[in-house]
Design a protein around this motif. Structure first.
Motif, PDB file in Angstrom:
ATOM      1  N   GLY A  71      73.246-119.142 -49.951  1.00 49.19           N
ATOM      2  CA  GLY A  71      72.671-117.937 -50.103  1.00 49.19           C
ATOM      3  C   GLY A  71      73.458-117.402 -51.329  1.00 49.19           C
ATOM      4  N   MET A  72      73.304-116.172 -51.721  1.00 49.79           N
ATOM      5  CA  MET A  72      74.002-115.354 -52.458  1.00 49.79           C
ATOM      6  C   MET A  72      75.635-115.247 -52.653  1.00 49.79           C
ATOM      7  SD  MET A  72      71.734-114.683 -54.716  1.00 49.79           S
ATOM      8  CE  MET A  72      71.982-113.974 -55.977  1.00 49.79           C
ATOM      9  N   MET A  73      76.095-115.383 -51.401  1.00 53.97           N
ATOM     10  CA  MET A  73      77.553-114.440 -51.112  1.00 53.97           C
ATOM     11  C   MET A  73      78.702-116.484 -51.019  1.00 53.97           C
ATOM     12  SD  MET A  73      78.008-112.115 -51.443  1.00 53.97           S
ATOM     13  CE  MET A  73      80.479-111.822 -50.492  1.00 53.97           C
ATOM     14  N   ASP A  74      77.637-117.130 -50.813  1.00 54.87           N
ATOM     15  CA  ASP A  74      77.901-118.562 -50.386  1.00 54.87           C
ATOM     16  C   ASP A  74      78.407-119.428 -52.464  1.00 54.87           C
ATOM     17  OD1 ASP A  74      78.242-118.860 -48.139  1.00 54.87           O
ATOM     18  OD2 ASP A  74      76.601-119.639 -47.746  1.00 54.87           O
ATOM     19  N   CYS A  75      77.024-118.572 -52.818  1.00 55.31           N
ATOM     20  CA  CYS A  75      76.890-119.680 -54.722  1.00 55.31           C
ATOM     21  C   CYS A  75      78.240-118.747 -55.560  1.00 55.31           C
ATOM     22  CB  CYS A  75      75.760-118.942 -54.819  1.00 55.31           C
ATOM     23  SG  CYS A  75      74.364-119.901 -54.606  1.00 55.31           S
ATOM     24  N   LYS A  76      78.508-116.879 -54.949  1.00 55.42           N
ATOM     25  CA  LYS A  76      79.760-116.097 -55.305  1.00 55.42           C
ATOM     26  C   LYS A  76      80.542-116.595 -54.961  1.00 55.42           C
ATOM     27  CE  LYS A  76      81.350-111.452 -56.436  1.00 55.42           C
ATOM     28  NZ  LYS A  76      81.029-110.099 -56.350  1.00 55.42           N
ATOM     29  N   LYS A  77      81.118-117.396 -53.895  1.00 60.44           N
ATOM     30  CA  LYS A  77      82.747-117.828 -53.211  1.00 60.44           C
ATOM     31  C   LYS A  77      82.567-119.051 -54.041  1.00 60.44           C
ATOM     32  CE  LYS A  77      82.768-115.327 -48.538  1.00 60.44           C
ATOM     33  NZ  LYS A  77      82.409-114.860 -47.274  1.00 60.44           N
ATOM     34  N   ALA A  78      81.572-119.891 -54.281  1.00 58.78           N
ATOM     35  CA  ALA A  78      81.926-120.938 -54.793  1.00 58.78           C
ATOM     36  C   ALA A  78      82.545-121.377 -55.884  1.00 58.78           C
ATOM     37  CB  ALA A  78      80.364-121.971 -54.698  1.00 58.78           C
ATOM     38  N   ASP A 138      87.270-121.925 -60.329  1.00 61.83           N
ATOM     39  CA  ASP A 138      86.995-121.072 -61.369  1.00 61.83           C
ATOM     40  C   ASP A 138      85.991-120.627 -62.427  1.00 61.83           C
ATOM     41  OD1 ASP A 138      89.722-119.530 -60.331  1.00 61.83           O
ATOM     42  OD2 ASP A 138      89.983-121.886 -61.191  1.00 61.83           O
ATOM     43  N   GLY A 139      84.158-120.431 -62.187  1.00 60.31           N
ATOM     44  CA  GLY A 139      83.816-120.726 -62.426  1.00 60.31           C
ATOM     45  C   GLY A 139      82.843-121.457 -63.028  1.00 60.31           C
ATOM     46  N   ASN A 140      83.544-123.315 -62.741  1.00 62.61           N
ATOM     47  CA  ASN A 140      83.473-124.153 -63.053  1.00 62.61           C
ATOM     48  C   ASN A 140      81.979-124.604 -62.387  1.00 62.61           C
ATOM     49  OD1 ASN A 140      82.504-127.378 -63.545  1.00 62.61           O
ATOM     50  ND2 ASN A 140      84.608-127.218 -64.192  1.00 62.61           N
ATOM     51  N   ILE A 141      81.123-124.460 -63.119  1.00 64.09           N
ATOM     52  CA  ILE A 141      79.521-124.971 -61.991  1.00 64.09           C
ATOM     53  C   ILE A 141      79.499-125.849 -61.662  1.00 64.09           C
ATOM     54  CG2 ILE A 141      77.545-125.230 -63.514  1.00 64.09           C
ATOM     55  CD1 ILE A 141      75.470-123.241 -62.363  1.00 64.09           C
ATOM     56  N   GLU A 142      79.523-127.057 -61.867  1.00 61.52           N
ATOM     57  CA  GLU A 142      79.237-128.069 -61.038  1.00 61.52           C
ATOM     58  C   GLU A 142      80.415-128.463 -60.157  1.00 61.52           C
ATOM     59  OE1 GLU A 142      77.096-130.264 -62.070  1.00 61.52           O
ATOM     60  OE2 GLU A 142      76.615-128.251 -63.855  1.00 61.52           O
ATOM     61  N   LEU A 143      81.636-128.424 -60.372  1.00 62.16           N
ATOM     62  CA  LEU A 143      82.405-127.793 -59.096  1.00 62.16           C
ATOM     63  C   LEU A 143      81.773-127.352 -58.163  1.00 62.16           C
ATOM     64  CD1 LEU A 143      85.557-129.635 -57.871  1.00 62.16           C
ATOM     65  CD2 LEU A 143      86.205-127.318 -59.317  1.00 62.16           C
ATOM     66  N   ALA A 144      80.948-126.432 -58.569  1.00 61.76           N
ATOM     67  CA  ALA A 144      80.626-125.172 -57.489  1.00 61.76           C
ATOM     68  C   ALA A 144      79.380-125.777 -56.677  1.00 61.76           C
ATOM     69  CB  ALA A 144      80.406-123.850 -58.173  1.00 61.76           C
TER      70      ALA A 144
END
Length: 220
Positions: free
Chosen positions: A20-27, A32-38
């Motif tokens: 979900g969009m909110m889950d993605c934003k929180k992750a 700190d914006g690291n997409i792989e870690l998210a």
């Protein structure tokens, strides 16, 4: 203060994970914006959610088909969910199509999971491995360990859920399903499948042109 994350970045993570969009934003904020870690954190969260839902009854769903290019391989697969609402979702249909395609691409796959493999098959595979020449002179403990490793590898090759997902080999088919359970909020199960290979089981007739010509001449 939470780090500001752009909508485009959130959408990119959503496209990659289905979360979900909110889950993605929180992750993204937590990493700190690291997409792989998210992605890794969302995957862990998704698998935990999926495990909780895995015992729930799934009796709705669809039967999906896939015909490979050249029309020589076909697959029918039944994928179940909990409600007709989810069964109509485009994400669920996409998952079922991906699973059907996966089955067509894996010639060794004969079972849904390791748990569904008949015990007689395991016993027979173990017997075959134990009689191989390269193990004859091995000490029993080493021999047993090698046999166990080979059997596990062989059984995984036969199991659909154990296969690396053809569109993303970093995850298994089982993880793909769990991600969709987290996304759609319902238990999802592959109930059964059937693979069709053109001409399978038929004895192909080989024409002998010379013999045919000779027979025609003799009859004349």
């Amino acid at each position: 203060m939470s780090k500001q994350i752009s909508a485009e970045y959130v959408k990119e993570l959503r496209d990659k994970t289905g979360a979900g969009m909110m889950d993605c934003k929180k992750a993204l904020q937590a990493s700190d914006g690291n997409i792989e870690l998210a992605i890794e954190n969302l995957r862990k969260k998704g698998l935990a959610v999926a495990d909780k839902k895995s015992t729930r009854t799934a009796t709705e769903g669809i039967i999906e088909s896939y015909i490979h290019a050249g029309s020589r391989i076909g697959v029918l697969v039944e994928v179940n969910c909990e409600t007709d609402f989810v069964a109509r979702r485009v994400e669920f249909h996409r998952l079922a199509k991906d699973i059907a395609m996966q089955i067509a691409a894996c010639p060794s796959v004969s079972y849904i999971s390791l748990d569904s493999i008949n015990q007689d098959i395991i016993i027979n595979e173990t017997r075959i491995e134990s009689e191989k020449e390269d193990l004859i002179n091995k000490p029993k403990d080493i021999k047993d360990k090698i046999i166990s490793g080979r059997i596990q590898k062989r059984l995984k090759e036969k199991s659909l859920l154990s296969q690396p997902f053809i569109k993303n080999p970093d995850i298994s088919v089982e993880e793909l399903i769990k991600q969709n359970i987290a996304l759609l909020g319902e238990n999802i199960k592959v109930r059964r499948f059937e693979k069709f290979l053109l001409g399978e089981g038929l004895v192909k007739k080989v024409n002998d042109f010379r013999s045919d010509v000779k027979n025609i001449i003799n009859k004349g």
